[in-house]
Enzyme design. Structure first.
Site, PDB file in Angstrom:
ATOM      1  N   ASP A   1       0.811  -1.219   0.000  1.00 45.34           N
ATOM      2  CA  ASP A   1       0.000   0.000   0.000  1.00 45.34           C
ATOM      3  C   ASP A   1       0.848   1.274   0.000  1.00 45.34           C
ATOM      4  OD1 ASP A   1      -2.383  -1.450   0.025  1.00 45.34           O
ATOM      5  OD2 ASP A   1      -2.440  -1.524   2.212  1.00 45.34           O
ATOM      6  N   CYS A   2       2.163   1.131   0.070  1.00 48.27           N
ATOM      7  CA  CYS A   2       3.085   2.265   0.148  1.00 48.27           C
ATOM      8  C   CYS A   2       3.756   2.496  -1.198  1.00 48.27           C
ATOM      9  CB  CYS A   2       4.136   1.982   1.233  1.00 48.27           C
ATOM     10  SG  CYS A   2       5.485   3.180   1.274  1.00 48.27           S
TER      11      CYS A   2
END
Length: 140
Positions: free
Chosen positions: A10-11
């Site tokens: 998600d980064c």
């Protein structure tokens, strides 16, 4: 070549780092550390191998850093490591382990110093920043 990335999909920084490793023709061992957090011994070892203070690996952005009062300078390394183990989201990422060293790859192009292979082509980060040119050379 054994490369390990402690990754959060998600980064964006973590995704860019992983993509640059792959752009060097290397398929790393990907550890999604939110699903499979490192043990205390491994986390302590990674921090020691990076040669940075514990606070340098502590993610301050978002929750639960402030809610847990982790900005308190009186907290020692053991307390900060306890917090990271209880809340793995507090471990800043991505951390890359290679035969050339261990590093928190923020910004993501820090990974280029850890790769034994050159980039195989151009690379542009998700935000449009050009990092590697068409000849596989780092753009300064």
């Amino acid at each position: 070549m054994d490369i390990v990335i402690y990754h959060n999909p998600d980064c964006g920084t973590s995704r860019n780092t992983l993509a640059m490793i792959r752009n060097a023709g290397i398929e790393p061992h990907v550890i999604e550390y939110l699903k499979t957090p490192p043990s205390r011994a491994m986390l302590v070892s990674l921090i020691a191998r990076m040669g940075v203070p514990v606070r340098a690996v502590l993610r301050e952005k978002g929750k639960p850093f402030h809610e847990l009062g982790l900005d308190n300078p009186a907290l020692g390394d053991e307390q900060l490591i306890d917090a990271m183990l209880q809340h793995p989201i507090l471990i800043n990422r991505p951390i890359v382990v290679s035969p050339l060293g261990v590093r928190l790859c923020r910004p993501s192009e820090e990974v280029l110093d850890l790769l034994p292979s050159s980039q195989q082509g151009a690379f542009t980060k998700e935000d449009g920043e050009r990092v590697v040119d068409e000849h596989g050379q780092r753009v300064k």
